[in-house]
Design a protein around this motif. Structure first.
Motif, PDB file in Angstrom:
ATOM      1  N   ARG A 217       0.835  -1.192   0.000  1.00 34.68           N
ATOM      2  CA  ARG A 217       0.000   0.000   0.000  1.00 34.68           C
ATOM      3  C   ARG A 217       0.873   1.245   0.000  1.00 34.68           C
ATOM      4  N   TRP A 218       1.934   1.242   0.805  1.00 35.87           N
ATOM      5  CA  TRP A 218       2.838   2.400   0.870  1.00 35.87           C
ATOM      6  C   TRP A 218       3.656   2.557  -0.410  1.00 35.87           C
ATOM      7  N   SER A 219       4.157   1.441  -0.917  1.00 36.84           N
ATOM      8  CA  SER A 219       5.176   1.505  -1.967  1.00 36.84           C
ATOM      9  C   SER A 219       4.612   1.624  -3.366  1.00 36.84           C
ATOM     10  N   GLY A 220       3.399   1.077  -3.591  1.00 35.25           N
ATOM     11  CA  GLY A 220       2.973   0.886  -4.962  1.00 35.25           C
ATOM     12  C   GLY A 220       3.683  -0.332  -5.537  1.00 35.25           C
ATOM     13  N   PRO A 221       3.795  -0.447  -6.857  1.00 34.67           N
ATOM     14  CA  PRO A 221       4.382  -1.642  -7.458  1.00 34.67           C
ATOM     15  C   PRO A 221       5.773  -1.944  -6.922  1.00 34.67           C
ATOM     16  N   ALA A 222       5.989  -3.187  -6.539  1.00 33.26           N
ATOM     17  CA  ALA A 222       7.273  -3.620  -5.993  1.00 33.26           C
ATOM     18  C   ALA A 222       7.429  -5.104  -6.266  1.00 33.26           C
ATOM     19  N   SER A 223       8.638  -5.588  -6.107  1.00 32.43           N
ATOM     20  CA  SER A 223       8.905  -7.004  -6.326  1.00 32.43           C
ATOM     21  C   SER A 223       8.930  -7.742  -4.991  1.00 32.43           C
ATOM     22  N   LEU A 224       8.892  -9.063  -5.070  1.00 31.43           N
ATOM     23  CA  LEU A 224       9.021  -9.873  -3.860  1.00 31.43           C
ATOM     24  C   LEU A 224      10.369  -9.610  -3.198  1.00 31.43           C
ATOM     25  N   ALA A 225      11.419  -9.412  -3.998  1.00 37.39           N
ATOM     26  CA  ALA A 225      12.743  -9.135  -3.448  1.00 37.39           C
ATOM     27  C   ALA A 225      12.744  -7.814  -2.677  1.00 37.39           C
ATOM     28  N   HIS A 226      11.986  -6.826  -3.160  1.00 41.92           N
ATOM     29  CA  HIS A 226      11.888  -5.552  -2.428  1.00 41.92           C
ATOM     30  C   HIS A 226      11.250  -5.779  -1.060  1.00 41.92           C
ATOM     31  N   PHE A 227      10.173  -6.566  -1.032  1.00 41.65           N
ATOM     32  CA  PHE A 227       9.521  -6.837   0.253  1.00 41.65           C
ATOM     33  C   PHE A 227      10.444  -7.631   1.174  1.00 41.65           C
ATOM     34  N   GLN A 228      11.179  -8.578   0.645  1.00 41.76           N
ATOM     35  CA  GLN A 228      12.136  -9.338   1.459  1.00 41.76           C
ATOM     36  C   GLN A 228      13.159  -8.413   2.113  1.00 41.76           C
ATOM     37  N   ALA A 229      13.700  -7.482   1.330  1.00 39.36           N
ATOM     38  CA  ALA A 229      14.719  -6.576   1.859  1.00 39.36           C
ATOM     39  C   ALA A 229      14.150  -5.706   2.969  1.00 39.36           C
ATOM     40  N   PHE A 230      12.907  -5.274   2.822  1.00 35.56           N
ATOM     41  CA  PHE A 230      12.287  -4.439   3.842  1.00 35.56           C
ATOM     42  C   PHE A 230      11.939  -5.238   5.089  1.00 35.56           C
TER      43      PHE A 230
END
Length: 390
Positions: A217-230
């Motif tokens: 919701r905060w980021s908009g389009p992102a990858s699974l790798a982006h979520f993993q890093a966060f």
């Protein structure tokens, strides 16, 4: 899906295309994400860029516990809105301080029984007052054990930080900034009588789903790798966390996914025609939620940033235009202004935004450190390089 459109949509999700002074500091964080806190000016710059809030308003929100600095995703500290206190604490468990406890038990002879005794004593001592670590250590006496040279090599001097970390992630203690400021790392500890984790029913897995929901919701389009890093989760846990969200790819074969309700707004989104400049912290949510700077840079600018700091974190604070990184900046306390350099030809609007931010820092902050160990002296080479390239 052009890069300009994607970047501008990310900026829109982050509240960086319009300034909303009508939003409270708490609402800003609810809408655009938790603000990373590392003892620098980041939380203040986050609020100023999105809502024009200055330190007095933000510090009042901290004093009211509308927002608070907490161990959160990956065990890292973020300034979090009240509505997310419990979720942030639950998502911090198992990271950071928990890893330090395991190190201490494995290599330094620390036992659970020893830590439990110390934890009970800490809670007793803090029953009626707030104390800083030095005062706590004096009160606790021999219950706090030195971990000697071997502990110092591992970044652990005594058993007290192990217990303070654990009691924070379980919601029994909270740190309150001495002087009420978020851009320093001097704290007193206080019992959290009405702990947000009391009655919080989400399991670890359910909390990870809610963290993923907020992330996209905060980021908009992102990858699974982006979520993993966060989030700090592994591949399997990350996939489990995003599975209930029914994410949709933004285009065929794209690794970027978005919430279903964002897909039509993304397709219909039209970026502003004129520049929208914002000066933000190097760890602003726009960058931190991706940790992939090449997505936010014009291809011609990638080598410039890669040469001075790599493509994960910026070496300085960022100048943005509609989600694109168009320059870097640092505050120069000696001259009480901002040293900056842009990848584009500066115009009057950019110069005005630089001065607007500089005036806020002069009046309300006095400096804009990137992190706790950043200092005007250590910053001099970066300031000189920016002035040379400006």
């Amino acid at each position: 899906m052009t890069p300009n459109k994607l970047r501008a949509f990310w900026a829109a999700r982050q509240g960086l295309l319009e300034c909303r002074p009508d939003l409270s500091p708490e609402t800003v964080l609810e809408r655009t994400g938790w603000a990373r806190s590392v003892g620098g000016a980041g939380p203040y710059l986050t609020q100023f860029a999105r809502a024009g809030h200055t330190r007095p308003a933000i510090d009042r929100a901290v004093a009211r516990l509308d927002i608070h600095e907490l161990p959160s995703a990956r065990g890292c500290t973020y300034v979090v809105p009240r509505s997310d206190f419990a979720l942030a604490l639950r998502c911090s468990q198992g990271f950071g301080d928990a890893a330090q406890v395991q190190t201490a038990k494995k290599h330094l002879g620390v036992t659970d029984a020893e830590l439990d005794r110390l934890a009970r004593a800490v809670l007793d001592v803090l029953a009626g007052e707030a104390l800083d670590p030095a005062a706590l250590k004096d009160r606790l006496g021999d219950l706090v054990r030195s971990l000697g040279p071997e502990g110092k090599k591992r970044g652990l001097t005594t058993t007290l930080p192990l217990v303070l970390g654990r009691l924070q992630t379980t919601g029994e203690l909270r740190r309150q900034p001495i002087g009420g400021r978020l851009d320093q790392q001097r704290y007193a500890y206080v019992r959290w009588a009405d702990s947000p984790l009391r009655g919080f029913a989400l399991s670890e897995a359910e909390a990870h789903v809610e963290l993923a929901r907020r992330f996209f919701r905060w980021s908009g389009p992102a990858s699974l790798a982006h979520f993993q890093a966060f989030s700090g989760l592994g591949v399997k846990a990350s996939k489990a966390a995003v599975a209930p969200l029914d994410l949709r790819p933004v285009s065929k074969d794209s690794p970027l996914q978005t919430l279903p309700e964002h897909l039509d707004p993304l397709r219909a989104f039209v970026p502003p025609e004129t520049p929208v400049y914002r000066l933000v912290a190097g760890l602003d949510g726009l960058m931190l939620l991706r940790r992939q700077l090449d997505l936010l840079l014009d291809p011609a600018d990638v080598p410039k940033v890669e040469a001075i700091g790599g493509l994960q974190d910026l070496p300085s604070h960022a100048i943005l235009d509609r989600g694109r990184i168009v320059g870097l900046w640092e505050y120069d306390p000696e001259h009480e202004d901002i040293a900056w350099s842009s990848f584009i030809r500066p115009d009057a609007a950019l110069r005005a935004e630089v001065e607007r931010t500089a005036a806020m820092i002069r009046e309300h902050l006095g400096d804009a450190r990137s992190f706790s160990l950043d200092s005007p002296e250590s910053r001099k080479p970066r300031i000189a390089a920016l002035r040379a390239g400006g």
